[in-house]
Design an enzyme around this catalytic site. Structure first.
Site, PDB file in Angstrom:
ATOM      1  CB  CYS A   1      -1.059   0.105   1.297  1.00 28.53           C
ATOM      2  SG  CYS A   1      -0.244  -0.016   2.724  1.00 28.53           S
TER       3      CYS A   1
ATOM      4  CB  CYS B   1       4.455  -0.745   1.974  1.00 32.11           C
ATOM      5  SG  CYS B   1       3.303  -0.536   3.305  1.00 32.11           S
TER       6      CYS B   1
ATOM      7  CG  ASP C   1      15.665  23.182 -34.603  1.00 29.09           C
ATOM      8  OD1 ASP C   1      16.090  24.409 -34.677  1.00 29.09           O
ATOM      9  OD2 ASP C   1      15.388  22.222 -35.209  1.00 29.09           O
TER      10      ASP C   1
ATOM     11  CG  ASP D   1      16.751  17.300 -35.046  1.00 25.63           C
ATOM     12  OD1 ASP D   1      17.026  19.025 -35.130  1.00 25.63           O
ATOM     13  OD2 ASP D   1      16.965  17.151 -36.604  1.00 25.63           O
TER      14      ASP D   1
ATOM     15  CG  ASP E   1      17.376  21.976 -31.588  1.00 26.81           C
ATOM     16  OD1 ASP E   1      17.515  23.995 -31.746  1.00 26.81           O
ATOM     17  OD2 ASP E   1      17.103  21.269 -32.498  1.00 26.81           O
TER      18      ASP E   1
END
Length: 805
Positions: free
Chosen positions: A41, A44, A493, A692, A696
């Site tokens: 639970c 825990c 970009d 990419d 960047d």
């Protein structure tokens, strides 16, 4: 809003991302994922996590109830991994160091097998226990009638209703049962209940005792105290009924309640285990993608080898319809490969010599041979599985609410149960106060188990990350999901994100007597000697048209202008208008056409042959076919879209008009991209950056959410929160939509988990009894508690049906 000067939110692990401002990043901490057993639970989970986070040398710790793991970032010089394991064990839960030789695929397979075994075991125990509970209920009918003759009614409302309906039908069917002496029935139920508790419910009592020894309490504590108290009360009534009768109290027993409560809880746990298994369905699909063997060419003959026997450099043979066993590079042959399970793309990808192929994908058409490259834990499939496992084991910031509640929940419930008993015992003026007090306090203990609260957030994160992977989106955990849901501005970009990222010849114009193919062939022959990016596009265009390239007999470059040279007997000048004018060639006949092409973001190259204007070539970075649709989808989600590029203003504006971007910031260097994102954040915007390239990476790190195109560089992908496995910008819209739906379902889960306890505990305590005579049976409380967890997991599974934006 996050402070715009921060590269990561507070609490992020140092060293995980490049520093956006250029400052040296802190040393990378050691990261270890430790399997943890015995957690049931939120209490825990919270206890283990709290102990780890307070351990000297630990920088961050995330404990997952869904994956049964603890992911710890720590200083390896300050604490050893074995000490971390010892800390977990000291909390009363099992832990062991992960085996180094086990990769992500094997680890996931082991987890799936363990979950299946857990489900089968819980199902068997639940069914046997419920059958035993039904038997106990039937056997209890004569006992209840006997006690009623002593002047005491049945206290449990569920059993009172059951007796009223079942006993009249049972007496004609089994009259002999009503002739069995009450003590015999009581002792029989005592043995049956004790056996069920020792076999089916043993783990609840072991865990509760372990928690007690470590001065803690969790779900097992509530179950053990509730059912244990009922069993002890019933055992005393069976073994010493005179002590009850002497006080005017019937020696009622709760054996059937103990068994049925355990049965309902076990059944709920079984459903929960099955539902939790379904949350990792996407991971299982990925694991199942990997074939068990590979057809390898060794020593001149074909051999079918297990995967662990395949070595880097082996030549692997793949036939049509087969799955690729390992990653590699095509050496001979051509085919189309279905990569949809990894990328979400529905169309097969053409593969030829030199192309990269990924293990687990399907070869659709031709046969080919390829060299094995990355194997085992380094393969693309294994890395994706590892990333998904990490993401599913992570926590969303909203989880902190559940953790804070869980930390005090069980002690508060125990206190409420005691208070309930005292109030009922003291203030009930008539009847059998001990029994009413006892039933109410047991109902409070049982209905309050905090399972649903512990599952509310992690189940939603697991299903969302799995669904994202099916759509070709890798979401790096709950924090990324939560931040993605709040995005209001998307910064894109240009090159490689909106456009293809590779130049291509878009137009070929020729003036008589020259033809377009003749101009292109001659220019390509000369450009073969150039390293300029435009040269590659021109040579590639000639090759695509099947034009034969000649031999350049001379070549001279004019930086910033173009090139001059000869191909055979032809003298060529190729470049901008300034170079041709310097060479005495008038470009006026094509000036208007060149201006029109430039307005459409084309780079124009004039061509003169033997001192005469022959034509022009236009080279562009083509806009991806999906970009306009992707940006339209982002607008439909109510997002503002900005394009950031280092390109010149005119070219950037032309691309922006074509795809429908709201605003353009052109001519910016990497540092300028970071500054622009900070400016937006200072305005109160929640910003996602999609890129990419290496340039960047700082902007991806600075943004609230960094989104990397999977076709980009490893640095950009590492710096991001979300990775789009294919270069399709529409996946960014899918990711944001999925994040929004995940957070909506997470809030629903937390609401129902909290409201269930807020309403259920008072009803169980009996607040409705004075006005309406309503009491909640411990048996019904156990059923409600068990299925509350299942409802939370089932609600989260709705995310698996999320459709693309």
């Amino acid at each position: 809003m996050r402070d715009a000067t921060e590269a990561r939110p507070h609490g992020a692990v140092p060293g995980a991302r490049p520093d956006a401002a250029g400052a040296p990043a802190p040393a990378e901490p050691t990261r270890l994922t430790i399997p943890v057993s015995g957690m049931t639970c939120a209490a825990c989970q919270a206890r283990v996590q709290r102990v780890l986070q307070r351990t000297p040398g630990v920088q961050d710790a995330v404990v997952s109830l869904m994956t049964n793991t603890a992911t710890v970032h720590f200083d390896g010089a300050a604490i050893a991994p074995r000490e971390l394991v010892a800390r977990i064990r000291a909390t009363g839960y099992g832990a062991e160091l992960p085996r180094e030789e086990v990769g992500a695929l094997e680890a996931q397979q082991a987890l799936d097998d363990a979950r299946e075994r857990e489900f089968r075991e819980l199902r068997t125990k639940a069914l046997v226990t419920l059958v035993a509970g039904a038997i106990a209920m039937v056997v209890s009918m004569p006992l209840m009638e006997a006690h009623a003759h002593l002047g005491a009614g049945v206290i449990d409302p569920f059993m009172r209703w059951t007796t009223a309906w079942i006993s009249p039908a049972l007496r004609p069917v089994a009259p002999w049962l009503y002739g069995v002496p009450a003590p015999v029935l009581s002792y029989g139920l005592l043995l049956l209940t004790g056996g069920i508790m020792l076999w089916a419910g043993r783990h609840f009592y072991v865990r509760a005792w372990r928690a007690f020894r470590h001065h803690a309490a969790d779900m097992s504590t509530l179950i053990a105290v509730g059912t244990g108290a009922a069993f002890v009360y019933s055992a005393v009534a069976t073994l010493a009924p005179g002590s009850f009768l002497s006080r005017g109290v019937a020696p009622d027993v709760y054996y059937e309640a103990v068994i049925i409560i355990l049965g309902f809880i076990l059944l709920g746990n079984a459903f929960e285990a099955r539902a939790k298994g379904r949350t990792s369905a996407a991971l299982r699909k990925l694991v199942d993608l990997q074939p068990a063997t590979a057809l390898v060419l060794r020593d001149g003959r074909e051999q079918d080898l297990p995967l662990d026997a395949v070595a880097a450099g082996d030549l692997v043979l793949v036939r049509p319809g087969e799955r690729l066993p390992v990653d590699g590079e095509v050496e001979s042959g051509e085919s189309a490969v279905d990569e949809s399970m990894l990328t979400g793309e529905p169309f097969p990808v053409a593969k030829a010599a030199g192309a990269r192929v990924i293990g687990g994908t399907i070869n659709r058409t031709g046969a080919f041979r390829y060299r094995a490259t990355t194997l085992g834990a380094k393969s693309v499939l294994a890395q994706i599985v590892r990333l998904m496992r990490d993401a599913q084991g992570s926590r969303a910031p909203i989880q902190n609410l559940a953790d804070r509640v869980s930390a005090v929940f069980v002690p508060v419930v125990l206190s409420l149960a005691i208070a309930t008993f005292v109030v009922w015992y003291v203030f009930t003026p008539e009847g059998t106060p001990p029994l009413r007090a006892f039933a109410a306090s047991v109902a409070v203990l049982i209905i309050a188990c905090p399972c649903a609260m512990g599952l509310a957030v992690p189940t939603a994160v697991m299903v969302a990350t799995g669904r994202g992977a099916e759509l070709g989106i890798l979401l790096k955990g709950g924090e990324a999901l939560e931040r993605s849901a709040g995005i209001d501005t998307v910064v894109l970009d240009k090159t490689g994100t909106i456009t293809e990222g590779r130049p291509a010849v878009s137009d070929v114009e020729a003036l008589p007597p020259f033809t377009g193919d003749e101009v292109l062939a001659l220019v390509a022959s000369l450009e073969q000697s150039s390293e300029h990016p435009l040269a590659g596009a021109i040579v590639g265009a000639a090759r695509e048209r099947g034009l034969a390239a000649g031999l350049a007999t001379s070549f001279r470059s004019q930086p910033g202008k173009g090139i001059l040279g000869s191909v055979g007997q032809r003298a060529l000048v190729v470049g901008n208008d300034a170079l041709l004018r310097d060479s005495g060639v008038d470009v006026e006949p094509l000036a208007a056409r060149a201006a029109a092409l430039a307005a459409r973001a084309r780079t124009v190259v004039f061509v003169a042959i033997d001192g005469r204007l022959a034509g022009l070539l236009a080279v562009s970075d083509p806009v991806k076919a999906t970009s306009r649709d992707a940006i339209a989808r982002l607008h439909e989600l109510g997002l503002s879209v900005v394009m950031l590029t280092g390109d010149v203003e005119s070219s950037a504006q032309a691309i922006a008009r074509e795809v429908g971007v709201d605003r353009v910031v052109a001519g910016v260097l990497p540092a300028g991209k970071v500054d622009e994102i900070r400016r937006l954040q200072r305005e109160g915007r929640v910003v996602a950056m999609v890129g990419d390239g290496i340039n960047d990476a700082p902007a991806l790190a600075q943004a609230d959410v960094g989104v990397a195109m999977g076709t980009g560089t490893d640095i950009a992908i590492e710096a991001s929160d979300v990775t789009l496995l294919r270069g399709d910008l529409r996946r960014a819209a899918h990711a944001i939509l999925l994040a929004r739906r995940t957070m909506r379902l997470t809030r629903q889960n937390l609401f129902w988990a909290l409201i269930y306890n807020v309403l259920g505990i008072p009803i169980a305590a009996g607040v409705l009894y004075p006005a309406f005579g309503v009491l909640l049976s411990p048996i019904l409380a156990s059923a409600a508690m068990a299925f509350s967890s299942v409802s939370v997991v089932t609600n989260s599974l709705r995310l698996a049906r999320t459709r693309p934006a």
